[in-house]
Design an enzyme around this catalytic site. Structure first.
Site, PDB file in Angstrom:
ATOM      1  CE  LYS A 333      -2.431   3.499  25.706  1.00 32.71           C
ATOM      2  NZ  LYS A 333      -2.147   3.330  27.340  1.00 32.71           N
TER       3      LYS A 333
HETATM    4  C1  LIG Z   1      -1.629   3.955  28.129  1.00 31.29           C
HETATM    5  C2  LIG Z   1      -0.592   2.490  29.582  1.00 31.29           C
HETATM    6  C3  LIG Z   1      -0.805   3.428  30.808  1.00 31.29           C
HETATM    7  C4  LIG Z   1      -0.361   5.104  31.555  1.00 31.29           C
HETATM    8  O1  LIG Z   1      -2.593   5.721  31.074  1.00 31.29           O
HETATM    9  P1  LIG Z   1      -2.797   7.338  31.042  1.00 31.29           P
HETATM   10  O2  LIG Z   1      -4.017   7.137  30.873  1.00 31.29           O
HETATM   11  O3  LIG Z   1      -1.282   7.695  30.444  1.00 31.29           O
HETATM   12  O4  LIG Z   1      -1.955   8.064  32.580  1.00 31.29           O
HETATM   13  C5  LIG Z   1      -0.774   2.294  31.403  1.00 31.29           C
HETATM   14  N1  LIG Z   1      -0.675   1.416  31.976  1.00 31.29           N
HETATM   15  C6  LIG Z   1      -0.821   0.598  30.623  1.00 31.29           C
HETATM   16  C7  LIG Z   1      -0.492  -0.807  29.848  1.00 31.29           C
HETATM   17  C8  LIG Z   1      -1.535   1.360  28.853  1.00 31.29           C
HETATM   18  O5  LIG Z   1      -1.256   0.987  27.449  1.00 31.29           O
END
Ligand SMILES: *Cc1c(COP(=O)(O)O)cnc(C)c1O
Length: 724
Positions: A333
């Site tokens: 993220k």
């Molecule tokens: C947010 C997150 C996901 C999921 O990602 P999406 O874009 O919501 O599908 C998967 N793994 C981790 C570690 C995350 O922080």
């Protein structure tokens, strides 16, 4: 007309007027004109061409002038030589490189022209003051011709020395030095392939102008009837469309040809990011030079702990691990949230309404930390961030990361409940018009969401999937054009959707593998076409970031696969709200299945993969990446290389991971720092996360907690707004 609509019209007007000699000039948009932007085009403003010597500026400029029926001015021939009364080369010999740039700059500062095509000299961009002067009256187009072409042309033209090239500096070095100035000053980039004729390049310039003119902006996935369009920066402030849909690009998606992709192979992450994002963001909203600053801020070695930013390494069999966790908060993220707050700031300036913004977040763990870290660095004093996290169901380190985060205008509050409560309460707050009006009237504060539905958060994620592909080419695993599969652990469908966009841009991606844990609603959907929540309950797993039943970004995919059918998408989501399910047609399902496959795994399978991988290779996955690998093992086939999306560093889930690898450790309550030290003793692959380690020693700052009461959360929001 709202002020937002006014702003769009103003911006459209500014560039429509600029290119009114070209293409179809739609007067309908031209109702008013802004006075304070540098893109204040009139029919009298200029189109500047810049680029390396030998890139074809002069020839392309002449052709462009003919096509647009504009006068063509060549800085060397039409400005400098008449002013100096001698050939440019003679002047250079007389006064030397350094003085030459000054003299050239002075001459350009006197330059007054309008409505022309202006071919700059290769060294003009080295003079800051004159660039500032000319920028006030035109659009700067960078003819980005491959360096190999430039070098061979210069050789043919017998140019062996150019301005600024002092003894001991090679031609490639000086060209590289100069390119940094072109990058800094350009508005739009015209990326060329190798061996193109001036006519080809002209067509690219025309396409570029055409795209500016016909940029249709963004519309809602649920758009019915005439489209309400938004510009990119507005989507960033707005998050959701007013009708509850998501914002998607209204025109065709940008495509990058094979040859142009090849040009990206040898570039680093930042350079790739800039070029890829430029395909999506109009230079009339964010100029190339400005976007470059944002990208350089976000993806550098002070922020990401690996010089490759999103490194790819050979893993097992035909699998390659793309490590997306070297950012400050150790999940993928960070890629979005080191960039998006800069867009956000820019959007606020553009709006120019003197509002303050409260970014309100409910997090299940990873989003909160990444939002706080991104906004605390880039947000101005007009923006605050308030995060609600659940006291139950988030890892020790996720909690510590958020509650120890220092910064102005940020606050983090634990709610004595689970994520579902936090999220639904925050959604409720957003929908409460009365509450929003109160915040605006009493405190001059608007609410904004930085969640993964925001287009400004999705867009930066396309870069690493493309970059992952290019890295496999660069390291010789595949030759360019060969296909790969990508597997992504999926919750809200943001990350995998970004990979879908990369495929749509023309990158050779065969299949996208959607990996779920036991909350496998997406697996069922991709296998049957039925999205069915009726018999489902959210299950708590060791991979909480993908414990999601309503996978919101799927809506964007449905929009694209149904050929932008707003009423169809609108009906589906209406059905989901009313009946807890929707079903897509066989035809659409078949289309989706040519691109996606989906699979899920149990908790036990995830745990076995994590332990097994560790025992065999020493590499310690986090539980989400373990879900990814488990499903990739099931669905990948050995004929094609497979890229695994490593979405989090194991340190973030140190409690779970340690207890799986060493069950005797699990029951001991320990501090965040002790947890990490113990974890780091288990494995050095991937390397320990230094920022997490540092963070784990910091004191908790945000100690506030509240009950699971919507009223309590609302009064916390009010209190925060009143103190902003
Ligand atoms: C947010 C997150 C996901 C999921 O990602 P999406 O874009 O919501 O599908 C998967 N793994 C981790 C570690 C995350 O922080």
């Amino acid at each position: 007309m709202s002020s937002r609509q006014m702003a769009v019209i103003q911006r459209l007007h500014r560039y429509l007027v600029c290119i009114n000699h070209y293409g179809s000039y739609k007067r309908a948009f031209c109702t008013s004109r802004s006075t304070n932007s540098r893109f204040d085009y009139t029919e009298r403003s200029n189109i500047y061409l810049l680029g390396s010597p030998g890139c074809g500026k002069t020839t392309v400029g002449k052709l462009l002038g003919e096509k647009l029926e504009r006068p063509v001015i060549d800085v060397d021939d039409d400005i400098l030589e008449p002013a100096w009364r001698m050939p440019v080369s003679q002047k250079l010999t007389e006064i030397g490189g350094k003085n030459f740039i000054d003299e050239e700059g002075k001459a350009l500062c006197q330059f007054q022209s309008s409505g022309s095509v202006v071919c700059l000299s290769g060294s003009n961009p080295l003079h800051a003051q004159s660039m500032k002067h000319i920028k006030e009256n035109g659009l700067l187009i960078f003819l980005d011709v491959p360096e190999t072409d430039i070098l061979s042309r210069l050789e043919k033209m017998k140019v062996n020395r150019i301005v600024g090239q002092e003894a001991g500096i090679s031609m490639p070095e000086i060209l590289k030095y100069r390119r940094s100035f072109y990058a800094k000053h350009h508005d739009a980039r015209v990326m060329c392939e190798s061996g193109e004729t001036p006519k080809n390049i002209l067509n690219r310039v025309l396409t570029c102008l055409d795209r500016l003119e016909n940029d249709k902006g963004y519309i809602s996935t649920r758009q019915i009837g005439p489209a309400k369009r938004q510009q990119f920066l507005q989507t960033v402030l707005q998050g959701l469309a007013p009708d509850g849909g998501l914002l998607v690009k209204a025109d065709e998606l940008p495509v990058i040809s094979n040859c142009k992709q090849k040009r990206l192979v040898d570039l680093d992450y930042r350079e790739r990011a800039l070029r890829l994002l430029q395909e999506w963001i109009s230079p009339l909203e964010i100029a190339g030079g400005e976007l470059k600053v944002y990208v350089d801020n976000a993806y550098n070695e002070n922020i990401f702990q690996n010089k490759d930013v999103a490194p790819v390494q050979a893993f097992q069999k035909n699998q390659y691990m793309m490590e997306l966790f070297h950012g400050p908060t150790a999940s993928f993220k960070d890629f979005a949230l080191q960039l998006m707050p800069q867009f956000f700031n820019r959007a606020i300036q553009e709006e120019g309404e003197n509002n303050r913004y409260l970014v309100l977040v409910a997090t299940s763990g990873d989003t909160g930390g990444a939002v706080l870290d991104g906004f605390r660095q880039y947000a101005g004093s007009d923006t605050g961030v308030l995060v609600f996290y659940p006291l139950n169901g988030i890892s020790e380190l996720q909690k510590h990361q958020m509650t120890s985060m220092a910064g102005n205008n940020i606050s983090v509050v634990g709610v004595d409940s689970d994520f579902d409560f936090c999220q639904s309460t925050v959604k409720h707050i957003f929908r409460d018009d009365h509450f929003s009006a109160e915040l605006l009237n009493n405190y001059n504060v608007k609410l904004s969401a930085a969640n993964s539905l925001n287009w400004g958060r999705l867009l930066p994620q396309i870069v690493y999937h493309a970059s992952g592909y290019l890295d496999l080419v660069k390291s010789g695993v595949i030759s360019h054009g060969q296909e790969i599969d990508i597997c992504v652990p999926t919750g809200n469908f943001g990350n995998i959707l970004a990979a879908y966009y990369v495929k749509m841009m023309g990158f050779p991606i065969r299949k996208l593998i959607c990996a779920s844990n036991s909350n496998d609603v997406l697996t069922e959907f991709f296998q049957t076409g039925l999205y069915d929540l009726r018999k489902r309950q959210l299950l708590r797993t060791a991979s909480p970031a993908i414990d999601i039943l309503k996978s919101s970004n799927l809506e964007r995919l449905l929009h694209h696969v149904s050929d932008n059918d707003g009423s169809l998408v609108s009906n589906m989501y209406h059905n989901l709200d009313q009946d807890g399910m929707f079903k897509i047609s066989q035809h659409h399902l078949a289309n989706l299945q040519t691109i996606f496959t989906a699979g899920s795994c149990t908790e036990q399978e995830c745990k076995s993969t994590l332990i097994d991988t560790y025992k065999r290779t020493g590499y310690l996955l986090d539980p989400h990446t373990a879900v990814c690998k488990t499903v990739a093992d099931k669905l990948g086939d050995s004929s094609v290389p497979l890229l695994l999306a490593g979405t989090a560093h194991n340190a973030k889930f140190a409690d779970t991971v340690s207890s799986w690898i060493d069950p005797s450790s699990g029951s001991l309550a320990s501090s965040p720092n002790e947890l990490l030290i113990r974890l780091n003793k288990l494995s050095s692959q991937p390397p320990p996360h230094e920022t997490m380690l540092r963070m784990s020693k910091q004191k908790v700052i945000h100690k506030k907690k509240c009950n699971a009461s919507p009223n309590e959360l609302m009064s916390i929001v009010k209190e925060f707004a009143s103190n902003m």
